[in-house]
Scaffold this motif. Structure first.
Motif, mmCIF file in Angstrom:
data_model
loop_
_atom_site.group_PDB
_atom_site.id
_atom_site.type_symbol
_atom_site.label_atom_id
_atom_site.label_comp_id
_atom_site.label_asym_id
_atom_site.label_seq_id
_atom_site.Cartn_x
_atom_site.Cartn_y
_atom_site.Cartn_z
ATOM 1 N N GLU A 47 0.799 -1.217 0.000
ATOM 2 C CA GLU A 47 0.000 0.000 0.000
ATOM 3 C C GLU A 47 0.843 1.283 0.000
ATOM 4 O O GLU A 47 0.292 2.364 -0.062
ATOM 5 C CB GLU A 47 -0.912 0.024 1.241
ATOM 6 C CG GLU A 47 -1.802 -1.197 1.368
ATOM 7 C CD GLU A 47 -3.092 -1.047 0.548
ATOM 8 O OE1 GLU A 47 -3.990 -0.322 1.005
ATOM 9 O OE2 GLU A 47 -3.168 -1.654 -0.548
ATOM 10 N N ASN A 48 2.163 1.134 0.112
ATOM 11 C CA ASN A 48 3.018 2.330 0.231
ATOM 12 C C ASN A 48 2.478 3.285 1.287
ATOM 13 O O ASN A 48 2.420 4.496 1.091
ATOM 14 C CB ASN A 48 3.118 3.077 -1.103
ATOM 15 C CG ASN A 48 4.059 2.373 -2.051
ATOM 16 O OD1 ASN A 48 4.947 1.641 -1.608
ATOM 17 N ND2 ASN A 48 3.857 2.571 -3.350
ATOM 18 N N ASP A 49 2.072 2.732 2.387
ATOM 19 C CA ASP A 49 1.399 3.549 3.389
ATOM 20 C C ASP A 49 2.040 3.334 4.761
ATOM 21 O O ASP A 49 2.945 2.513 4.937
ATOM 22 C CB ASP A 49 -0.096 3.179 3.438
ATOM 23 C CG ASP A 49 -0.982 4.396 3.709
ATOM 24 O OD1 ASP A 49 -0.469 5.393 4.268
ATOM 25 O OD2 ASP A 49 -2.176 4.331 3.360
ATOM 26 N N SER A 50 1.588 4.104 5.708
ATOM 27 C CA SER A 50 2.073 3.986 7.082
ATOM 28 C C SER A 50 0.855 3.920 7.989
ATOM 29 O O SER A 50 -0.277 4.016 7.519
ATOM 30 C CB SER A 50 2.946 5.186 7.442
ATOM 31 O OG SER A 50 2.178 6.383 7.381
#
Lengths: 369, 369, 369, 369
Positions: C203-206
């Protein structure tokens, strides 16, 4: 950072102006369980109170202190103690004319330039009346010290007033409380008295003074490196008193003239196994920490700036003016600075005792022998 | 409350022992955008540095300061500035024998009793080496002041060394930086030099000193009632320096001997519409607030306690002992206190300038005329 | 007032930027005689250190702490302890491009607007790297507490990470130290691990997190009215950690939804004569003072702002720009906030223990029964 | 360190007990020249005052504030402002029986254990009455802010009371001041009112609440790294209020459940050349420094512990007892916490504005574009 507060843990904030409704001190951090009633503080306020004799201002202030908080059934609770002294004798007419004038030696000109507004009545915040609040707070510190350090004594006295100097060869600790100058030499009182009357009545002048405060019986170990040294805080405490221009510990400024061989306080072991010093050039403080000797601090108070002899000054609008300060003024404010110096010393000692307990506790530390 | 910190907003915390790996100062609150590089601080450290001539200790410390934080591309960022000076010449063998001995006049005995542990090497935390960190921090304050108050000058000089006194009739501001005593009278330098050599070499003795620091060009209005007075903070700053026993503002202790008529600084209006004073008994501070005159603070440094002449003392275990302090010691620590006094003054002035901006801002306040 | 300091008596000042030569903490006020060596601090730094597994940033910093002062022969001396961590892996090229860009969710824009200058390398002073200095200082506090309060335990753990919540019915105190999330439930570790990898890689997320810190075995009576309450200082301590957006004591925000009957912690007398509470909605603090129950503080950490998914922003010159933060960043900074929260709790507890000793001493106070 | 003070430069010390002669606040550091009269403060005290309607305690206190110092002819002088509120309706008989009882959820037990003495009348120092002093001090801060930051607004309102939640889709800023709950939704007032009456009258119960305070129009750049962050001080300010158990900035605890993509406040350039944010998850604070967006802080107040439903407890001597707290008590203390939260926010904002001026001045700093 608080501009009107003093102390690290036993923290005193004074408030109030000379001719406002009241002035006082907010005392935070006092230990709980200390017996405290207004009468215990009143003793010290009475000592500082003006109008008691011809050496001090004629302003008639009863300086009755009230305890508004922090005490329950005669004991401190550990919460802030609010001490209030109502101003009763305000006679502000005396001061009306000085609103636009900068009196030489007074804070009128600097307050005006800094703040752009000031309460001119009686010097407002810069009045020596502020020290009444300190004396009240110092009384709280004294009661707490009484509970925590039995036997500790704090005493102030005059060592100089203009050309009169205390003759140390006649030093008498017990004489101090028995004369209006707190002089440790009863035989000199009349001479000092005459001198002061001469200055006031004949010369329309005032005079400076030096006051020494001694703390006897303070515990070893109070103070801390590097900026919370006991002498650092004593110096700040005394210099913060109105009109004070110099502060000394032990030898003080005279240390500049001594040699190392002269200045050394040699150390011996006493019969009780405690260190004994051959002398006390250090004033009871080594490396910022109390050594168990008498703590000796001395400060100089400048002559009262308000005098009947005319001095040149300017007004707020820049006109030249000749100032004669009428009204009720002490010819030597230094006299009433004695109980103030004692009060400041009491606050500093209690504060450092608390700091010491914080870091070291009450238990044993380094022993000798 | 922080035992090793100084200042309200421009806040300096020094750390480190004489013979530990390093010592330094954590400087918090510096304004951003002040040009700063290590070389600017090194100038002042070099001035204080020992081993420069025969009047100061032979210990050879380069005292190179490094800036570890708070500066980006040659400018302060407003974040804490860490200044570190590594100790290189530690020669701890010199000090080994004093671990169990309390040297008279030193903090050995009070540190031991307070903490129950101390770093004895070179005096540990109570060493005068701590003042190197102050000088570095003062250098930061100087650079910030340069940016904020163009034209402000801070200069320290000796006014007394034992029996030698500065002859004020020969006062020469420009001479100060050109001799090893920072004497404002070039004609007296040789005499002071000979006197000190005599004391050290012939007499195995040391001597005290008085140092005066003048701040010229400080803005009007710095300082605040009642406990954040400018003179209160200057007194604390100077008294916190090792071996200092007295602090004076303007007339100082001599104010005790003056009359009101003598002590009055009369006020006139100058041609530029600003107040001009007939004299400066007040030392530039009225009611705790700067008046625009030169700020004059003076302090006395006791004679070096470490001398070659034997003195009596005791050991940790209570035995009597005769102490001769060999090793590398200044015969007059007061000399090297000059740049330290300047540094403290710089810190106090900057701190109060920031306090003033906080409460009053940069805009106009009370005008005269 | 010191902008980068924390604590009343045990006072920690952190300094340093992410990519400067070093960062560290100046620790003032530590009690003397506490055994202390760098290795004791290193344990906690290693716990916080990045680059340990795939859940945290790949930046490879050994984070070796050195003690530069305040310790002699393995014991604290009561003087300031300087802790320094040198930055070794600075790779400043990674950050070069962000000098002119304001990354969303970062302090870039506010630092720039406030100071007009900032060290952009790795976030400079606002980098989470600053917390390494806190962890080192917290290690000192832990050792002092070990000496002063035997049996006291401080433990932090995660209670939430995005959509994953700790199942309190499976709470296992002993599991906490045995997994990379400091989860008190070993059975959930794999699931949390998978979830985080999915967010990061797919997701290329945090993601955000909640951390709870428990202090077990703290003395009764820590804290003080009204602004030095124990919960006030804990709230300040936790909110001062980077990326923290909320702090709770005991029930925390959920207290808004409770009735008085539900929220009451009823009091009984235990077999040992000490009070026992039926529940701990209060989180161990009543009226700002510790009750002897577990002290429970919880805080939320926002999701890492540096993500690979593009976000809109502007440059220093006002142009629109799409920001993708490449480089080495934790997908959940909350994980590494666990040892930081513990460190802050340790500092607050020690500080309040010292405050308590200052005002109350070590002796007896109010008894029950 | 001062246990009952708050703020760095604008420094408020509250003092006084619920049933002592008076309570108040000592306000130090206020800028000079701010128009100030008691009536300006009374407005806010009336907002907080009990006995106004059936939702709050029946205790009838006029809460008249007097200004005893620091104001001259209607303007602040820059010296300490003493605010005093005399207690008139003390009815101490109501509280006589609780002297020996520890009420669950109250500070009775911890105060007793800590101090060994406490003023039991009305909770003494731990009474919510202390917040009257905060509200008065906050009024001073509001007037100073009015002079320094035109257009700045500070507003508090309830967002939750037990099971009732504010419906944010109906948020109406203008409704806040027109109902007894300070609800930003007029349509819900009756429902909340009925719910509270039901709890109080039918259930003998109380309930918690959440309050949100918004600061609109605060300057960019307030706050400072690392421990003097704006959010750190706001958290401390709110947590110091009686009965508060949680504090949130922006997203608050909910940040733990968000992803980085959701939480990002994207930045655009507005038509006026200033940054515009797409959202305000950050609550107006980035890296501890205000961004110019609305500053949003939220806190939870636990349900009133004094309820008519019996709870188990013990006495000072250790006996079990059933406690029913009769007397005059709010069913939801959270309601009256609204003006208190506003007051604390006003103090923090002013304090940080002054800190900012100290370090940065009033002039320009980093520009965008």
């Amino acid at each position: 950072m608080s501009m009107n507060s003093f102390g690290h843990i036993f923290r005193v904030t004074t408030w109030g102006e000379s001719h406002g409704p009241a002035l006082g001190a907010t005392v935070d951090g006092c230990p709980p369980g200390v017996p405290l009633e207004a009468e215990m503080l009143q003793v010290w306020l009475d000592k500082r109170r003006p109008g008691q004799n011809k050496n001090t201002t004629a302003r008639n202030e009863p300086d009755q202190v009230r305890i508004l908080s922090g005490v329950y059934e005669g004991q401190t609770t550990g919460t802030p103690i609010q001490l209030m002294i109502e101003n009763t004798d305000q006679r502000s007419k005396d001061y009306g004319e000085i609103e636009k004038t900068f009196r030489p030696g007074h804070a009128d000109i600097t307050y005006w330039q800094k703040y752009g507004i000031r309460d001119p009545r009686g010097g407002g915040r810069s009045s020596a009346r502020e020290t009444a609040a300190r004396v009240a707070a110092g009384g709280v510190a004294r009661e707490a010290l009484k509970a925590l350090v039995p036997g500790l004594e704090i005493k102030g006295y005059m060592t100089q007033m203009g050309e009169k100097h205390l003759d140390r060869s006649k030093f008498d600790w017990d004489a101090i409380d028995n004369n209006a100058f707190w002089l440790p030499d009863a035989s000199a009182v009349q001479e000092w008295e005459d001198y002061l009357q001469f200055l006031r009545v004949k010369e329309n002048d005032s005079v400076g003074a030096a006051i020494e405060v001694v703390v006897r019986g303070a515990p070893v170990g109070l103070g801390a490196p590097v900026y919370a040294k006991l002498d650092t805080d004593l110096a700040a405490a005394m210099m913060s008193i109105n009109a004070v221009k110099g502060v000394e510990i032990g030898e003080g400024m005279a240390a500049a003239g001594l040699r190392g061989t002269e200045n050394a306080d040699e150390i011996f072991l006493g019969n009780d196994g405690k260190p004994v010093f051959s002398s006390n050039h250090a004033g009871g403080i080594l490396g910022g920490i109390s050594s168990g000797q008498d703590i000796v601090v001395r400060f100089a108070v400048k002559p009262t700036s308000s005098i009947l002899t005319p001095r040149q000054s300017i007004t707020k609008t820049g006109e030249s003016i000749e100032v004669i300060t009428k009204g009720r003024h002490d010819p030597c404010v230094g006299i009433r600075a004695v109980p103030v110096g004692e009060a400041m010393a009491a606050c500093v000692i209690l504060d450092h005792l608390m700091l010491h307990r914080a870091q070291i506790g009450e238990g044993p530390r380094g022993q000798i022998g």
